[in-house]
Scaffold this active site. Structure first.
Site, short mmCIF file in Angstrom:
data_model
loop_
_atom_site.label_atom_id
_atom_site.label_comp_id
_atom_site.label_asym_id
_atom_site.label_seq_id
_atom_site.Cartn_x
_atom_site.Cartn_y
_atom_site.Cartn_z
N SER A 403 0.82 -1.20 0.00
CA SER A 403 0.00 0.00 0.00
C SER A 403 0.86 1.25 0.00
CB SER A 403 -0.93 -0.01 1.22
OG SER A 403 -1.74 1.15 1.26
N LEU A 406 2.40 1.84 -3.53
CA LEU A 406 1.43 2.34 -4.50
C LEU A 406 1.03 3.79 -4.21
CD1 LEU A 406 -0.86 -0.81 -4.94
CD2 LEU A 406 1.00 -0.01 -6.41
N HIS A 407 0.88 4.14 -2.94
CA HIS A 407 0.58 5.53 -2.59
C HIS A 407 1.72 6.45 -3.03
CE1 HIS A 407 -2.72 4.05 -0.04
NE2 HIS A 407 -3.13 5.30 0.01
N GLU A 408 2.95 6.04 -2.75
CA GLU A 408 4.10 6.87 -3.12
C GLU A 408 4.23 6.97 -4.63
OE1 GLU A 408 6.56 9.51 -2.43
OE2 GLU A 408 6.21 8.34 -0.59
N LEU A 409 3.93 5.90 -5.33
CA LEU A 409 4.04 5.91 -6.79
C LEU A 409 3.10 6.93 -7.41
CD1 LEU A 409 5.40 4.49 -9.21
CD2 LEU A 409 3.44 2.94 -9.25
#
Length: 479
Positions: A403, A406-409
């Site tokens: 998670s 994906l948030h950082e991406l």
């Protein structure tokens, strides 16, 4: 008093003996009821008026052992509706004052005409969200063709699984790289990255479930698994209609069959949801432009000077509009947008969230507020690791790691810089979840949950805006 008492005695003398006994028994019964636990105010008043009140003002006034309504010794169920209404009134008046103060200080920052002209005159080639959609169907087509070839025995199952893995990774990496290397609108890039990540998760789920179904199909000598009437079984589910339904369905988890609603589409209900979608989306835009943007911009000076008191004041000032935007966004996505698609597709399972607002631990909040993502992490990260022999803690940590990545991406691709704050924020939830277990089923635990939302989110906004602000200054100086 003597005349009154005489009258009362003469009245009692006129009652027959059976009637007097019956009334006495009734009095004893009601007295025992009133002395029981937690009598209501209505019960006490009724007992008083029936047995002790007098028309001439000479009745009994103090008729029971009672505590004041706000005392801890009170056992009467007094309603507090008035205090709730007062709190809502104070909240409304305070926010009206903030609205007047904001408009007086900054003027009306929302210009619908200017916004519309900016969108119309925008060079769409610099809006990746408009042009990248032409490339995304290629990854979807690849997933379908690979599974069709494997189901028809044109390629080996292991080769199909390997090709699926490459396609799933490419569906995330290639569009993200394209966004990274293209100068584009940051808001449009964030929306695009959310679409890319969602497609990546859907294709991952599609490949994983089809791999298990294919293995069972091959294990049965390529004979279909028996399915109930009206239900699909592998390889009948490998069709264009099936994968298109899954991609449009309000879920991230692929299933061969979904619960369906047989009722007609409620067009009037659907029109109301579309109206809510447009209205609340516009309200979010107004709140962002009118409240968040000037407040965040005014935070840069105290942040550069490390003026802690002013930073705290900016953080608290930002917390209310930021939370309003977040809660409106939650409602728009999970209650309106997903239900629109569910209604159009007759999708039956519309439980997209649970009562996260009553959570007393952070782990309960994370497992209740976004069920599509929670179910995906559970099915494709946690349970596979547990099945492979890893511990519960390892599976738990892996969910937060995935998670966080994906948030950082999403944010790094949109702002075209490598960061780590969103990743650390998600990974840092793990120890906080364990600590919050100490407050499970307590009001303090729920307060901690709300504070993490009210203060954590605006802090993240300040950090990322500062990074973007510095990056923009450096870029402008280089030019």
């Amino acid at each position: 008093n003597a005349e009154y008492m005489g009258t009362r005695h003469s009245d009692m003398a006129e009652l027959s003996l059976p009637r007097r006994r019956k009334r006495a028994a009734s009095d004893v019964s009601e007295e025992s009821t009133i002395s029981s636990a937690a009598p209501t105010v209505a019960a006490l008043k009724e007992h008083y008026h029936r047995h002790h009140a007098s028309r001439d003002g000479t009745g009994v006034v103090h008729f029971a052992v009672q505590a004041s309504p706000l005392s801890s010794d009170n056992k009467v169920a007094y309603p507090f509706t008035g205090f709730r209404n007062l709190a809502l009134l104070i909240l409304g008046l305070s926010n009206i004052r903030l609205v007047i103060e904001n408009v007086t200080k900054y003027g009306l920052l929302v210009n619908v005409r200017q916004l519309g002209l900016a969108v119309i005159e925008q060079d769409l080639s610099r809006w990746p969200i408009m042009s990248i959609y032409a490339t995304l169907p290629g990854f979807i087509a690849a997933a379908f063709v690979l599974e069709k070839l494997a189901a028809s025995s044109y390629i080996d199952s292991w080769l199909a699984s390997l090709a699926h893995g490459i396609n799933v990774a490419a569906a995330l990496a290639l569009p993200t790289y394209w966004v990274w290397t293209t100068e584009c609108n940051e808001a449009g890039a964030i929306l695009l990255e959310i679409v890319i990540v969602s497609l990546h998760m859907k294709l991952w789920s599609y490949a994983s479930v089809q791999r298990r179904a294919r293995a069972e199909f091959i294990g049965r000598g390529r004979t279909r698994v028996p399915a109930p009437s009206g239900q699909l079984a592998y390889p009948d589910n490998v069709s264009v209609a099936n994968i298109c339904y899954f991609l449009a369905a309000p879920t991230l988890n692929y299933q061969v069959n979904y619960p369906r609603r047989d009722e007609r589409i409620r067009w009037w209900w659907l029109c109301k949801r579309v109206g809510e979608l447009l209205f609340f989306s516009a309200l979010i835009l107004v709140l962002a432009q009118q409240y968040m943007v000037p407040t965040v911009q005014n935070t840069m000076t105290p942040l550069s000077e490390l003026d802690v008191p002013r930073l705290v004041e900016r953080l608290l000032k930002m917390s209310v509009p930021n939370f309003c935007i977040w809660i409106l966004g939650f409602y728009v996505i999970f209650e309106v947008y997903l239900n629109i698609w569910a209604e159009l597709l007759h999708f039956g399972d519309r439980l997209f969230y649970r009562d996260w607002w009553s959570s007393t631990t952070l782990s309960r909040f994370w497992s209740n507020w976004n069920l599509p993502v929670h179910h995906w992490l559970q099915q494709h990260v946690y349970l596979p690791l547990r099945a492979a022999g890893f511990s519960r803690l390892t599976g738990y940590a892996a969910c937060f790691l995935v998670s966080g990545v994906l948030h950082e991406l999403v944010l790094d691709a949109a702002f075209r810089r490598l960061g780590y704050f969103a990743f650390l924020g998600m990974v840092g939830q793990m120890p906080l979840c364990f600590l919050s277990e100490l407050l499970r089923d307590r009001s303090a635990g729920n307060i901690v949950m709300w504070l993490s939302l009210l203060l954590g989110q605006p802090l993240a906004v300040i950090i990322y805006y500062q990074e973007w602000y510095i990056h923009s200054k450096i870029k402008a100086g280089a030019q």
